[in-house]
Design a protein around this motif. Sequence first.
Motif, PDB file in Angstrom:
ATOM      1  N   ASN A 127      50.805  -2.163  -3.704  1.00 15.13           N
ATOM      2  CA  ASN A 127      49.717  -1.657  -2.860  1.00 15.13           C
ATOM      3  C   ASN A 127      50.113  -0.294  -2.288  1.00 15.13           C
ATOM      4  O   ASN A 127      51.200   0.226  -2.585  1.00 15.13           O
ATOM      5  N   ILE A 160      44.012  -4.999  -5.693  1.00 16.24           N
ATOM      6  CA  ILE A 160      45.044  -4.422  -4.824  1.00 16.24           C
ATOM      7  C   ILE A 160      44.544  -3.117  -4.222  1.00 16.24           C
ATOM      8  O   ILE A 160      44.727  -2.856  -3.024  1.00 16.24           O
ATOM      9  N   GLY A 164      44.440  -4.343  -0.776  1.00 16.31           N
ATOM     10  CA  GLY A 164      45.869  -4.295  -0.455  1.00 16.31           C
ATOM     11  C   GLY A 164      46.622  -5.545  -0.869  1.00 16.31           C
ATOM     12  O   GLY A 164      47.834  -5.622  -0.705  1.00 16.31           O
TER      13      GLY A 164
END
Length: 183
Positions: A127, A160, A164
């Motif tokens: 991330n 992602i 995140g």
Amino acid sequence: MLLDTPICDFGWKAPDFTLRDPDGHAFTMSQNLGENGLLVAFLCNHCPYVQAIADRLAEDTSTLLDEGIGVLGVMSNDYHAVPTDGPAYMRSFTARSGWRFPYLIDEDQSVGKSWGAVCTPDFFGLNAKGELQYRGRLDNTRLDTTSNRTRELVEAMRQISQSGHGPEKQMPSMGCSIKWRKM
């Protein structure tokens, strides 16, 4: 030797690195880690698993790059023991495969070791904070077929990028063991 990647260690903080491509250009992980995350793929030229996915990897990583998700390829094999994984062959393999991402040489194998890479291909989806959120396979296809393909890596990296966080369910990648230098 055929190996599977370990289960994703969600939140593991990826150690930064600077590596060079076959032309001597330096690339730093943290400088390629943008707000949409980064995929670091451990690859090599001689592995039949990498060869089998090379075109699909080119397609999928182009999609990610076009969506603002960074991609770096790392070659950690001991190319003195496996000469076809050497820099000259990396350059031609990249061109033949249509890869748009930097393909970097981990000469001393320190990046592969510090990241815990085990096979080629081995995908690490990070991330924006540099935390591991994906350690799975490229897609659901087998070496002998690409019908009904689900782009698992692309979908995970999109998730992602947006949230995140990676998907809870991940299927391990499989491939040839990394060829570590004998000490």
